[in-house]
Scaffold this active site. Structure first.
Site, PDB file in Angstrom:
ATOM      1  N   TYR A   1      -4.357   0.973   0.429  1.00  0.00           N
ATOM      2  CA  TYR A   1      -5.143   2.378   0.432  1.00  0.00           C
ATOM      3  C   TYR A   1      -6.421   1.634   0.773  1.00  0.00           C
ATOM      4  O   TYR A   1      -7.306   2.424  -0.029  1.00  0.00           O
ATOM      5  CB  TYR A   1      -4.907   3.004  -0.939  1.00  0.00           C
ATOM      6  CG  TYR A   1      -5.474   4.413  -0.956  1.00  0.00           C
ATOM      7  CD1 TYR A   1      -5.601   5.319   0.594  1.00  0.00           C
ATOM      8  CD2 TYR A   1      -5.946   5.130  -1.876  1.00  0.00           C
ATOM      9  CE1 TYR A   1      -6.361   6.312   0.339  1.00  0.00           C
ATOM     10  CE2 TYR A   1      -6.146   6.341  -1.961  1.00  0.00           C
ATOM     11  CZ  TYR A   1      -6.639   7.000  -0.834  1.00  0.00           C
ATOM     12  OH  TYR A   1      -7.217   8.155  -0.779  1.00  0.00           O
TER      13      TYR A   1
ATOM     14  N   LEU B   1      -6.180 -14.122 -10.112  1.00  0.00           N
ATOM     15  CA  LEU B   1      -6.625 -12.651 -11.155  1.00  0.00           C
ATOM     16  C   LEU B   1      -6.786 -11.767  -9.769  1.00  0.00           C
ATOM     17  O   LEU B   1      -8.024 -11.901  -8.990  1.00  0.00           O
ATOM     18  CB  LEU B   1      -7.474 -13.196 -11.935  1.00  0.00           C
ATOM     19  CG  LEU B   1      -8.088 -12.009 -12.645  1.00  0.00           C
ATOM     20  CD1 LEU B   1      -7.042 -11.174 -13.610  1.00  0.00           C
ATOM     21  CD2 LEU B   1      -9.188 -12.270 -13.466  1.00  0.00           C
TER      22      LEU B   1
ATOM     23  N   GLY C   1      -8.189  -4.692 -10.318  1.00  0.00           N
ATOM     24  CA  GLY C   1      -7.593  -3.515  -9.512  1.00  0.00           C
ATOM     25  C   GLY C   1      -6.838  -3.771  -8.520  1.00  0.00           C
ATOM     26  O   GLY C   1      -7.043  -4.570  -7.343  1.00  0.00           O
TER      27      GLY C   1
ATOM     28  N   CYS D   1     -14.677  11.052   6.490  1.00  0.00           N
ATOM     29  CA  CYS D   1     -14.769   9.765   6.133  1.00  0.00           C
ATOM     30  C   CYS D   1     -14.813   8.778   7.362  1.00  0.00           C
ATOM     31  O   CYS D   1     -15.418   8.001   7.693  1.00  0.00           O
ATOM     32  CB  CYS D   1     -14.021   9.259   5.371  1.00  0.00           C
ATOM     33  SG  CYS D   1     -14.215   9.945   3.484  1.00  0.00           S
TER      34      CYS D   1
END
Length: 376
Positions: free
Chosen positions: A124, A159, A162, A347
């Protein structure tokens, strides 16, 4: 000047005619729209479209013209801009508690919606369309580009702050043999990611990026850190905390890749329609704000702007959404249909106009000896 004359003049300066014949012209279906725009600005424009007060055959091209000619600011009242900017400056809208709202209202809408819109990669964020023939190739290209920019190798520990639905972690583990630890506050996304990555050396933690005690209780250092699409939800008051966390968790010779949408100025204003209906409490960073947070923490090794590729990515999502609407309409109503089309196409037009950017930043704690070899 009457509200309708103002709107007509603004639009005509961008080559848009009210009730004209071109695909990007707008059709006024309720004359109350003029007054609504005068009072509410872009919020009224978005809500008016959702409610069928106006229409346009080619929304993306309409917004391209509005943004490219820089008349979008005329649709927001000065008092609204000032009030929103003050609020973003004075209040931390992205505390741990407030940050949950975007997960609950947007990312937890339903995996079925996102599977049908995003396709198999469930990515996304902007695809990388260099040498790509379709959306899946563009998204896998992006995953591979990130891995190559970081220079990952088998056995590396990564790491991810999100992680969306976990598909970057899955790709990196499968293709490059790395281990991934990922943090995310969306229940739907984490549950999906865990199922997708069963049997792989990937761990997902349902927690805020600030909860280091949960995803890294030992305080160990990772070979690299990556964050794709989180920074837009971090907020002005938290950029330094975000950057400090990345620095604290990375080895001195590691690399941090930050992938984020960005804005061209350092205004604290956020479009009220996007805030209300799409990404609550979110704000786009600027280079100035991010670089300020990075001082004495990281050295810029590379800055790659692929914002133009977001236009095509959004159009592909729009096509998938509409092609699957017959199925999705069993769960969502016509107002949502118009809302989602407005979101995706407005967008797309903004990215086409280059009003927004997509940056991939490669950062090192101490500088790469001999220099960083740019990867494209």
């Amino acid at each position: 000047m009457p509200a309708n004359h103002l709107l007509i003049n603004f639009l005509e300066s961008a080559g848009v005619t009210v009730d004209g014949q071109k695909p990007h012209d707008i059709r006024i279906l309720d004359p109350r729209l003029f007054k609504r725009l005068q009072i509410q600005g872009s919020l009224g424009a978005g809500e008016g479209y959702m409610e069928g007060w106006w229409d346009c055959d080619q929304l993306d091209e309409l917004f391209y013209r509005i943004c490219r000619n820089q008349i979008d600011g005329n649709f927001n009242k000065k008092w609204m801009v000032i009030a929103k900017s003050i609020m973003n400056t004075m209040i931390n809208l992205q505390t741990r508690f407030r940050s949950l709202r975007v997960a609950q209202e947007h990312y937890n809408l339903g995996n079925d919606l996102y599977e049908r819109m995003l396709g198999p990669t469930m990515a996304y964020t902007c695809g990388y369309w260099k040498n790509a023939g379709n959306l899946d190739e563009a998204q896998n290209n992006k995953f591979d580009l990130i891995c190559r920019k970081l220079g990952v190798k088998p056995g590396d520990r990564i790491l991810e702050l999100g992680c969306g639905w976990g598909t970057l972690a899955k790709y990196a583990a499968e293709k490059y043999g790395v281990q991934v630890v990922a943090a995310n506050i969306s229940v739907e996304q984490v549950n999906y990611a865990k199922k997708q990555c069963q049997g792989l050396p990937v761990e997902f933690f349902l927690c805020d990026y600030r909860d280091e005690h949960m995803y890294n209780p030992s305080g160990s250092k990772f070979d690299h850190v990556v964050s794709v699409g989180l920074c837009e939800h971090v907020g002005i008051k938290n950029y330094k905390t975000f950057i400090d966390i990345a620095r604290r968790n990375i080895k001195d010779d590691g690399l941090f890749l930050l992938h984020t949408i960005g804005r061209n100025d350092t205004s604290q204003f956020v479009d009220p329609w996007i805030t209300k209906y799409i990404f609550p409490n979110s704000i786009l960073p600027s280079i100035k704000l991010l670089s300020g947070a990075m001082e004495n923490q990281f050295i810029f090794e590379d800055l790659h702007n692929i914002g133009a590729d977001y236009d095509k990515t959004l159009l592909e999502w729009h096509k998938n959404f509409n092609n699957n609407w017959e199925h999705l309409s069993e769960q969502y109503d016509n107002k949502f249909f118009r809302l989602w089309n407005y979101y995706l196409l407005s967008c797309a037009g903004a990215f086409r106009a280059r009003s927004m950017q997509l940056w991939q930043m490669v950062l090192s704690p101490n500088g790469v000896i001999g220099g960083y070899d740019t990867v494209r």
